[in-house]
Structure formats: structure tokens, C-alpha cells
Design a protein around this motif. Structure first.
Motif, PDB file in Angstrom:
ATOM      1  N   GLN A  15       0.844  -1.208   0.000  1.00  0.00           N
ATOM      2  CA  GLN A  15       0.000   0.000   0.000  1.00  0.00           C
ATOM      3  C   GLN A  15       0.876   1.255   0.000  1.00  0.00           C
ATOM      4  O   GLN A  15       0.584   2.221  -0.722  1.00  0.00           O
ATOM      5  CB  GLN A  15      -0.917  -0.002   1.230  1.00  0.00           C
ATOM      6  CG  GLN A  15      -1.902   1.155   1.206  1.00  0.00           C
ATOM      7  CD  GLN A  15      -2.848   1.168   2.403  1.00  0.00           C
ATOM      8  OE1 GLN A  15      -2.776   0.304   3.275  1.00  0.00           O
ATOM      9  NE2 GLN A  15      -3.745   2.145   2.424  1.00  0.00           N
ATOM     10  N   LEU A  16       1.960   1.217   0.767  1.00  0.00           N
ATOM     11  CA  LEU A  16       2.850   2.382   0.791  1.00  0.00           C
ATOM     12  C   LEU A  16       3.481   2.604  -0.580  1.00  0.00           C
ATOM     13  O   LEU A  16       3.533   3.730  -1.080  1.00  0.00           O
ATOM     14  CB  LEU A  16       3.948   2.200   1.846  1.00  0.00           C
ATOM     15  CG  LEU A  16       4.987   3.325   1.881  1.00  0.00           C
ATOM     16  CD1 LEU A  16       4.341   4.684   2.141  1.00  0.00           C
ATOM     17  CD2 LEU A  16       6.060   3.035   2.934  1.00  0.00           C
ATOM     18  N   GLN A  17       3.950   1.515  -1.210  1.00  0.00           N
ATOM     19  CA  GLN A  17       4.591   1.646  -2.519  1.00  0.00           C
ATOM     20  C   GLN A  17       3.632   2.271  -3.529  1.00  0.00           C
ATOM     21  O   GLN A  17       3.997   3.183  -4.283  1.00  0.00           O
ATOM     22  CB  GLN A  17       5.069   0.273  -2.998  1.00  0.00           C
ATOM     23  CG  GLN A  17       5.718   0.323  -4.365  1.00  0.00           C
ATOM     24  CD  GLN A  17       6.601  -0.867  -4.661  1.00  0.00           C
ATOM     25  OE1 GLN A  17       7.065  -1.557  -3.756  1.00  0.00           O
ATOM     26  NE2 GLN A  17       6.862  -1.114  -5.921  1.00  0.00           N
ATOM     27  N   THR A  18       2.394   1.799  -3.528  1.00  0.00           N
ATOM     28  CA  THR A  18       1.388   2.322  -4.454  1.00  0.00           C
ATOM     29  C   THR A  18       1.160   3.819  -4.226  1.00  0.00           C
ATOM     30  O   THR A  18       1.091   4.609  -5.179  1.00  0.00           O
ATOM     31  CB  THR A  18       0.070   1.553  -4.273  1.00  0.00           C
ATOM     32  OG1 THR A  18       0.311   0.154  -4.499  1.00  0.00           O
ATOM     33  CG2 THR A  18      -1.001   2.041  -5.250  1.00  0.00           C
ATOM     34  N   LYS A  19       1.067   4.218  -2.953  1.00  0.00           N
ATOM     35  CA  LYS A  19       0.812   5.637  -2.653  1.00  0.00           C
ATOM     36  C   LYS A  19       2.013   6.514  -3.014  1.00  0.00           C
ATOM     37  O   LYS A  19       1.835   7.644  -3.481  1.00  0.00           O
ATOM     38  CB  LYS A  19       0.461   5.802  -1.165  1.00  0.00           C
ATOM     39  CG  LYS A  19      -0.928   5.276  -0.817  1.00  0.00           C
ATOM     40  CD  LYS A  19      -1.407   5.775   0.556  1.00  0.00           C
ATOM     41  CE  LYS A  19      -2.804   5.231   0.855  1.00  0.00           C
ATOM     42  NZ  LYS A  19      -3.420   5.848   2.056  1.00  0.00           N
ATOM     43  N   GLY A  34      13.016  -8.735  10.761  1.00  0.00           N
ATOM     44  CA  GLY A  34      13.276  -8.284  12.124  1.00  0.00           C
ATOM     45  C   GLY A  34      12.007  -7.826  12.789  1.00  0.00           C
ATOM     46  O   GLY A  34      10.963  -7.662  12.144  1.00  0.00           O
ATOM     47  N   GLY A  35      12.074  -7.669  14.077  1.00  0.00           N
ATOM     48  CA  GLY A  35      10.906  -7.234  14.838  1.00  0.00           C
ATOM     49  C   GLY A  35      10.357  -8.358  15.673  1.00  0.00           C
ATOM     50  O   GLY A  35      10.749  -9.512  15.543  1.00  0.00           O
ATOM     51  N   PHE A  36       9.415  -8.024  16.503  1.00  0.00           N
ATOM     52  CA  PHE A  36       8.903  -8.913  17.543  1.00  0.00           C
ATOM     53  C   PHE A  36       8.434 -10.250  16.974  1.00  0.00           C
ATOM     54  O   PHE A  36       8.751 -11.319  17.485  1.00  0.00           O
ATOM     55  CB  PHE A  36       7.753  -8.210  18.261  1.00  0.00           C
ATOM     56  CG  PHE A  36       7.216  -8.957  19.445  1.00  0.00           C
ATOM     57  CD1 PHE A  36       8.036  -9.289  20.515  1.00  0.00           C
ATOM     58  CD2 PHE A  36       5.890  -9.332  19.499  1.00  0.00           C
ATOM     59  CE1 PHE A  36       7.535  -9.968  21.608  1.00  0.00           C
ATOM     60  CE2 PHE A  36       5.384 -10.019  20.586  1.00  0.00           C
ATOM     61  CZ  PHE A  36       6.205 -10.334  21.642  1.00  0.00           C
ATOM     62  N   LEU A  37       7.646 -10.205  15.898  1.00  0.00           N
ATOM     63  CA  LEU A  37       7.085 -11.420  15.310  1.00  0.00           C
ATOM     64  C   LEU A  37       8.041 -12.061  14.304  1.00  0.00           C
ATOM     65  O   LEU A  37       7.692 -13.021  13.655  1.00  0.00           O
ATOM     66  CB  LEU A  37       5.778 -11.116  14.595  1.00  0.00           C
ATOM     67  CG  LEU A  37       4.527 -11.074  15.451  1.00  0.00           C
ATOM     68  CD1 LEU A  37       3.328 -10.739  14.608  1.00  0.00           C
ATOM     69  CD2 LEU A  37       4.327 -12.435  16.143  1.00  0.00           C
ATOM     70  N   LYS A  38       9.214 -11.512  14.167  1.00  0.00           N
ATOM     71  CA  LYS A  38      10.177 -11.971  13.173  1.00  0.00           C
ATOM     72  C   LYS A  38       9.571 -12.001  11.769  1.00  0.00           C
ATOM     73  O   LYS A  38      10.051 -12.689  10.893  1.00  0.00           O
ATOM     74  CB  LYS A  38      10.735 -13.365  13.509  1.00  0.00           C
ATOM     75  CG  LYS A  38      11.500 -13.388  14.831  1.00  0.00           C
ATOM     76  CD  LYS A  38      12.297 -14.663  14.964  1.00  0.00           C
ATOM     77  CE  LYS A  38      13.040 -14.722  16.281  1.00  0.00           C
ATOM     78  NZ  LYS A  38      14.101 -13.705  16.397  1.00  0.00           N
ATOM     79  N   SER A  39       8.486 -11.280  11.578  1.00  0.00           N
ATOM     80  CA  SER A  39       7.882 -11.258  10.253  1.00  0.00           C
ATOM     81  C   SER A  39       8.718 -10.398   9.324  1.00  0.00           C
ATOM     82  O   SER A  39       9.580  -9.636   9.753  1.00  0.00           O
ATOM     83  CB  SER A  39       6.465 -10.706  10.336  1.00  0.00           C
ATOM     84  OG  SER A  39       6.505  -9.405  10.872  1.00  0.00           O
ATOM     85  N   GLY A  40       8.458 -10.566   8.025  1.00  0.00           N
ATOM     86  CA  GLY A  40       9.210  -9.798   7.054  1.00  0.00           C
ATOM     87  C   GLY A  40       8.798  -8.332   7.062  1.00  0.00           C
ATOM     88  O   GLY A  40       7.701  -7.983   7.472  1.00  0.00           O
ATOM     89  N   ASN A  41       9.712  -7.513   6.636  1.00  0.00           N
ATOM     90  CA  ASN A  41       9.361  -6.119   6.429  1.00  0.00           C
ATOM     91  C   ASN A  41      10.144  -5.625   5.224  1.00  0.00           C
ATOM     92  O   ASN A  41      10.866  -6.385   4.584  1.00  0.00           O
ATOM     93  CB  ASN A  41       9.603  -5.273   7.694  1.00  0.00           C
ATOM     94  CG  ASN A  41      10.958  -5.505   8.330  1.00  0.00           C
ATOM     95  OD1 ASN A  41      11.982  -5.361   7.659  1.00  0.00           O
ATOM     96  ND2 ASN A  41      10.980  -5.852   9.600  1.00  0.00           N
ATOM     97  N   SER A  42       9.953  -4.381   4.877  1.00  0.00           N
ATOM     98  CA  SER A  42      10.683  -3.788   3.771  1.00  0.00           C
ATOM     99  C   SER A  42      11.308  -2.497   4.264  1.00  0.00           C
ATOM    100  O   SER A  42      10.756  -1.827   5.134  1.00  0.00           O
ATOM    101  CB  SER A  42       9.756  -3.460   2.594  1.00  0.00           C
ATOM    102  OG  SER A  42       9.282  -4.635   1.982  1.00  0.00           O
ATOM    103  N   THR A  43      12.466  -2.177   3.724  1.00  0.00           N
ATOM    104  CA  THR A  43      13.105  -0.912   4.046  1.00  0.00           C
ATOM    105  C   THR A  43      13.024  -0.022   2.815  1.00  0.00           C
ATOM    106  O   THR A  43      13.516  -0.381   1.751  1.00  0.00           O
ATOM    107  CB  THR A  43      14.570  -1.143   4.474  1.00  0.00           C
ATOM    108  OG1 THR A  43      14.570  -1.927   5.680  1.00  0.00           O
ATOM    109  CG2 THR A  43      15.273   0.180   4.756  1.00  0.00           C
ATOM    110  N   PHE A  44      12.344   1.103   2.956  1.00  0.00           N
ATOM    111  CA  PHE A  44      12.205   2.072   1.870  1.00  0.00           C
ATOM    112  C   PHE A  44      13.260   3.161   2.054  1.00  0.00           C
ATOM    113  O   PHE A  44      13.413   3.692   3.154  1.00  0.00           O
ATOM    114  CB  PHE A  44      10.806   2.721   1.896  1.00  0.00           C
ATOM    115  CG  PHE A  44       9.701   1.823   1.412  1.00  0.00           C
ATOM    116  CD1 PHE A  44       9.222   0.796   2.205  1.00  0.00           C
ATOM    117  CD2 PHE A  44       9.138   2.007   0.158  1.00  0.00           C
ATOM    118  CE1 PHE A  44       8.200  -0.036   1.756  1.00  0.00           C
ATOM    119  CE2 PHE A  44       8.113   1.179  -0.301  1.00  0.00           C
ATOM    120  CZ  PHE A  44       7.648   0.153   0.502  1.00  0.00           C
ATOM    121  N   ILE A  45      13.966   3.485   0.995  1.00  0.00           N
ATOM    122  CA  ILE A  45      14.924   4.580   1.002  1.00  0.00           C
ATOM    123  C   ILE A  45      14.458   5.620  -0.015  1.00  0.00           C
ATOM    124  O   ILE A  45      14.221   5.305  -1.177  1.00  0.00           O
ATOM    125  CB  ILE A  45      16.341   4.079   0.661  1.00  0.00           C
ATOM    126  CG1 ILE A  45      16.860   3.188   1.786  1.00  0.00           C
ATOM    127  CG2 ILE A  45      17.299   5.259   0.422  1.00  0.00           C
ATOM    128  CD1 ILE A  45      18.218   2.568   1.510  1.00  0.00           C
TER     129      ILE A  45
END
Ligand code: NI
Ligand code: NI
Ligand code: NI
Lengths: 106, 106, 106
Positions: A15-19, A34-45
Motif C-alpha cells: 500500500q505504501l509503494q502504491t501511494k 526483524g521485529g517482535f514477530l520476526k515477520s518480514g518487512n521492507s526498508t524504503f529509502i
């Protein structure tokens, strides 16, 4: 020019990428974990002019909601009964605004 | 010491990596995505002494050419006829030079 | 608030991640490549308060050992006989501490 480096949960990344595309912000996106749930995330630069920083942060804030979700994994709280659903926070973004000495494109 | 963070199109990444190794620049390379064609790119992170910044940027400039290419995907310009080739810019690099407070190796 | 960006060899990344979680440091981890042996590494990005920077660097120093290892690949030193084991340094971390203008979470 500043650099915004935003770490965004997978649930909110598309959703962020689209916006960002819609609003004309340029960015690159890197897979991260990384993070509490060890779920995936993305790093936007993103490279953003100073007068557009607030606009960019608003786009991120709108797209990335921290919200509650129930999960049953015993990983989250091992001391709870196995299978007991527990409430965790998902979504959201962690944003760093970094100074930039110089910006060039080739 | 400064950090150069360079976002480089996939077409140019291998050539840049080869030149950086040859010229003795240390770097790490991260897979990333984004940009007009949604094609893949790579993000190079380098620690560079201030007196070598211009050399490093020259290496990037030499390896990463922005150039024209014709694509037929209707994705690029949906309002054009399907299959009509359109000219797009490919290649190139976007470079941020960031200040560094401290640099340590273990 | 500062940002620590640490490039860590694959051999040490899991141990570092475990220690960071145990000590309550928040981070994200990105896959990356590069270095003399072209082996994989990981890039850790952490937001750390200034008074915790030394603690964070100590955790990285403890988890990431530079140490000797013998490899037989002719890639390392092509001029040596094929298959001759050569000593190389593995492990370790390269750390940049970057200034941060602003930090926000959504
Ligand atoms: Ni909303
Ligand atoms: Ni050329
Ligand atoms: Ni040790």
C-alpha cells in the motif's frame, strides 16, 4: 535534500509503494527482516527535499497502520497455553530522517 | 569518512561491482526494487575517505550509463497502442553522500 | 538517536541477531553481498540512543569475530597452485554510526 529510511511491515509495504508512486515520490525498496514477530518487512529509502519531508511522512503514516491482531503461535508468549490466541500489534513504520551532504544522479 | 549509498540499475550493477573491486573500493551490495519500470536494482553502500569521494563517484559515473531503450510493454504508457514500442531511459545511478560520525571495524 | 549500520559476515549474523534480541536492541536485517571472498553478509540497521551506542557496539564486537580460516578455492589467489589451501580472515563487522535528524514511529 534529506534521506528518509523507513522500515515498514510487509502488510503495509504494498500500500505504501502504491501511494508513493501515485504521489510522485521516488524510492527504492529493500527486503528486510526483524521485529517482535520476526515477520518480514521492507526498508524504503527515499531522497526528499526538505519542504516535502512532512508530505512524505504523512504518506507513510496513512499507509502504515499499527493495529491489533490475534495470533495463536506459542512463539509469542511461550508461558501462555499453547494455542491461546494473544493480541499483538502489527503494521506500522519506523522512520529515520538522515542528513545528506550531497546528492547526484548519473 | 563518508558513506556513499548508490542505487544502481541491474543492467549496470555487475559492471560497477567489477570496477569497484578492481579499484580497491570496499562496498556491500543489497538487492532492491523500484523506479519507473519497476525493474530490479541494487543498492551499493561504501565507506569512502573524503579525499576519495570524487574518485568513487567517477567510477560510478563510468559504470552506470543512462541510455535509451525501446520497450513494447503496454505497462509503460497504457494510452499508447498495445505493442507500440516506446523509448524509455534505462541504466544510471542515484547517489547519496552521507555524513558519518564514527566508523569502526571488528 | 543515532543509526548504526553494521555489515556482518553470514557466519556471525545469526549470533548477533540473537544477542541483539536478548539485550533489547531493535533492528532490521537486510541480505547483502560483497567482500573479498564474495561471501554473503547481512546489513543490520539499528536506531540507538547516544548513551547506548557503546553498549550496542560491544554487542556487535562480541558476536562478530574476525578469525583465520583455510580455503582451497583457486579464486582467492589465482597465482598460487590450484587447490593449495590459503589462510583468509573471516567473520567480523564493519560499522558506521550515522547522525539522525529526526526519528518517528507510526
Ligand atoms: Ni487508515
Ligand atoms: Ni561509458
Ligand atoms: Ni568471542
Amino acid at each position: 535534500m534529506k534521506m528518509i529510511l523507513a522500515i515498514v511491515q510487509d502488510k503495509d509495504s504494498q500500500q505504501l509503494q502504491t501511494k508513493l508512486v501515485k504521489d510522485g515520490f521516488r524510492f527504492t525498496r529493500l527486503p528486510s527482516t526483524g521485529g517482535f514477530l520476526k515477520s518480514g518487512n521492507s526498508t524504503f529509502i527515499m531522497g526528499v527535499e526538505e519542504e516535502k519531508i512532512d508530505d512524505a511522512l504523512n504518506v507513510i503514516k496513512q499507509a502504515c497502520h499499527t493495529r491489533s491482531q490475534y495470533v495463536t503461535s506459542s512463539f509469542v508468549l511461550p508461558e501462555s497455553g499453547i494455542g491461546d490466541p494473544v493480541e499483538v500489534q502489527v503494521g506500522g513504520a519506523t522512520c529515520f530522517i538522515l542528513p545528506v551532504d550531497k546528492f547526484v544522479r548519473f
